[in-house]
Motif scaffolding. Structure first.
Motif, PDB file in Angstrom:
ATOM      1  N   UNK A 215      64.116   2.153 -26.325  1.00  0.00           N
ATOM      2  CA  UNK A 215      63.253   2.989 -26.218  1.00  0.00           C
ATOM      3  C   UNK A 215      62.464   3.075 -27.293  1.00  0.00           C
ATOM      4  N   UNK A 216      63.774   2.997 -28.702  1.00  0.00           N
ATOM      5  CA  UNK A 216      62.827   3.002 -29.628  1.00  0.00           C
ATOM      6  C   UNK A 216      62.032   2.627 -30.461  1.00  0.00           C
ATOM      7  N   UNK A 217      62.482   0.938 -30.256  1.00  0.00           N
ATOM      8  CA  UNK A 217      61.846   0.536 -30.157  1.00  0.00           C
ATOM      9  C   UNK A 217      59.822  -0.622 -30.038  1.00  0.00           C
ATOM     10  N   UNK A 250      53.463  -7.899 -30.579  1.00  0.00           N
ATOM     11  CA  UNK A 250      54.899  -8.985 -30.918  1.00  0.00           C
ATOM     12  C   UNK A 250      55.502  -8.066 -32.286  1.00  0.00           C
ATOM     13  N   UNK A 251      55.072  -6.341 -32.132  1.00  0.00           N
ATOM     14  CA  UNK A 251      56.188  -5.565 -32.570  1.00  0.00           C
ATOM     15  C   UNK A 251      57.250  -5.459 -31.757  1.00  0.00           C
ATOM     16  N   UNK A 300      59.365   5.136 -43.209  1.00  0.00           N
ATOM     17  CA  UNK A 300      59.419   6.243 -42.799  1.00  0.00           C
ATOM     18  C   UNK A 300      59.767   6.364 -41.549  1.00  0.00           C
ATOM     19  N   UNK A 301      58.595   5.900 -40.924  1.00  0.00           N
ATOM     20  CA  UNK A 301      58.700   5.629 -39.773  1.00  0.00           C
ATOM     21  C   UNK A 301      59.607   4.585 -39.002  1.00  0.00           C
ATOM     22  N   UNK A 302      59.641   3.876 -39.085  1.00  0.00           N
ATOM     23  CA  UNK A 302      60.573   2.989 -38.542  1.00  0.00           C
ATOM     24  C   UNK A 302      61.946   3.343 -38.127  1.00  0.00           C
ATOM     25  N   UNK A 303      62.468   3.354 -39.845  1.00  0.00           N
ATOM     26  CA  UNK A 303      63.414   4.295 -40.359  1.00  0.00           C
ATOM     27  C   UNK A 303      64.138   5.182 -39.624  1.00  0.00           C
ATOM     28  N   UNK A 304      62.623   6.254 -39.373  1.00  0.00           N
ATOM     29  CA  UNK A 304      63.392   7.717 -38.793  1.00  0.00           C
ATOM     30  C   UNK A 304      63.688   7.261 -36.958  1.00  0.00           C
ATOM     31  N   UNK A 305      62.252   6.547 -36.301  1.00  0.00           N
ATOM     32  CA  UNK A 305      62.278   6.688 -34.943  1.00  0.00           C
ATOM     33  C   UNK A 305      64.020   6.366 -34.759  1.00  0.00           C
ATOM     34  N   UNK A 306      64.359   4.954 -35.252  1.00  0.00           N
ATOM     35  CA  UNK A 306      64.970   4.372 -34.703  1.00  0.00           C
ATOM     36  C   UNK A 306      66.346   4.885 -35.316  1.00  0.00           C
TER      37      UNK A 306
END
Length: 366
Positions: A215-217, A250-251, A300-306
């Motif tokens: 879900x996070x990725x 790809x992400x 910012x965004x990836x660490x926050x979501x994950x």
């Protein structure tokens, strides 16, 4: 006191467990080529099972095999649609680049045919070419190149085998989905009854962690794809929407979107040749968009979501990516977050006993 804790019987059981674990790891490594399609199929079945259940129950396709076939067809259509958004524009860009190159050759050589120009050059240098072909240096060069040629053939064979493995994976996935509920409910029976509770708890935790990770990725991939579509459209970059979708797909695998630099270089070259702009200006603009979005997401965004999805502190999240990436390379980046979450959960459950303390507090409050 130590002798009372560590008996000969316990020592033998522990040694046998270690030997068994090593044997399993060695066998898995030896059979990795055979097991990889099966595990890939199981992961795909895990992801598609909710969709199959929806088709079977909500869309009233009572025959499960038909529901699986329908789901796979929809999946292929979605993948085909994504490819359609990316590949045809790229082919058009290749054709445009070919026409630009041909136009450049005609202007610089005053010749109407590139083939004619090459033929004239071969005729005028025929003696030099014959001398080169008969020289010892050329023969030595051929001897050195031939192993590389066979290496390329071997890589081509690997591609063919990969296609065959993909077909096997689809077959595995179909039959796993066909009896998914039975397999997930009864696989634990391969273990002795006294050990089954541990393995059941482990699989519950694995499923929870995988759900949170996927879900996070997926949210990160969707956000990054949208941002690249917007950023590349702003600078009027060729195939902006298709390239943004490609980067988003790809992400889904951490750090794999860096491969997008290959089409970015090609498309920058094409735009420079077509419009007369400086290549480095075009390429620099694309790199600037890439850098801004990448830094924003990584910082910012990836660490926050994950961190919210995996229940990990952003600092621990970044540390786990660094550690597992250094230990296992690219595969380590993929499994870093789920594995770190599982390790922390089991450390709290079996070492620090925080899990038991939380259950005790909840019972006391009730």
């Amino acid at each position: 006191m130590l002798e009372g804790k560590i008996t000969f019987d316990k020592f033998i059981k522990g040694a046998l467990a270690v030997v068994l674990l090593l044997a399993v790891l060695l066998a898995t490594n030896y059979l990795s080529g055979v097991l990889l399609p099966f595990f890939a199929a199981w992961l795909l079945a895990y992801l598609l099972n909710p969709v199959v259940n929806f088709v079977q129950n909500k869309m009233r396709v009572k025959v499960r095999a038909l529901a699986i076939v329908f789901t796979m067809l929809v999946l292929f259509i979605v993948i085909g649609g994504i490819i359609y958004l990316i590949i045809p524009p790229m082919i058009e860009q290749f054709k445009m680049l070919g026409s630009v190159i041909d136009k450049y050759v005609q202007q610089t050589t005053h010749s109407n045919s590139l083939t004619q120009m090459i033929g004239e050059w071969l005729k005028s240098h025929q003696k030099d070419i014959d001398t080169l072909l008969n020289s010892k240096d050329f023969q030595e060069a051929v001897k050195q190149v031939m192993p590389n040629f066979f290496s390329v053939l071997g890589q081509t064979a690997n591609v063919v085998l990969s296609v065959i493995a993909s077909l096997i994976t689809l077959i595995y996935m179909f039959f796993i989905l066909l009896d998914y509920e039975y397999l997930t409910n009864n696989w634990v029976k391969i273990f002795p009854k006294k050990n089954r509770p541990f393995w059941q708890e482990l699989m519950v935790d694995v499923e929870r962690v995988l759900n949170n990770y996927i879900r996070g990725q997926s949210m990160v991939a969707l956000s990054m794809g949208v941002m690249f579509c917007i950023g590349l459209t702003i600078i009027d970059f060729p195939v902006a929407i298709g390239l943004g979708i490609l980067i988003g797909v790809l992400t889904l695998v951490p750090y794999l979107h860096s491969l997008a630099f290959i089409p970015i270089i090609f498309l920058s070259l094409l735009k420079a040749a077509d419009t007369g702009e400086n290549f480095w200006v075009v390429f620099g603009g694309a790199c600037l968009v890439f850098a801004i979005i990448q830094i924003s997401f990584e910082a910012f965004i990836t660490p926050k979501i994950m961190s919210q999805a995996m229940n990990l502190n952003p600092a621990i999240l970044l540390l786990s990516l660094s550690v597992w990436g250094a230990l296992l390379g690219f595969i380590g980046l993929i499994i870093a977050l789920p594995l770190t979450t599982l390790i922390i959960a089991y450390w709290q459950r079996y070492v620090t006993k925080e899990h038991d303390l939380q259950e005790t507090d909840e019972k006391s409050k009730e």
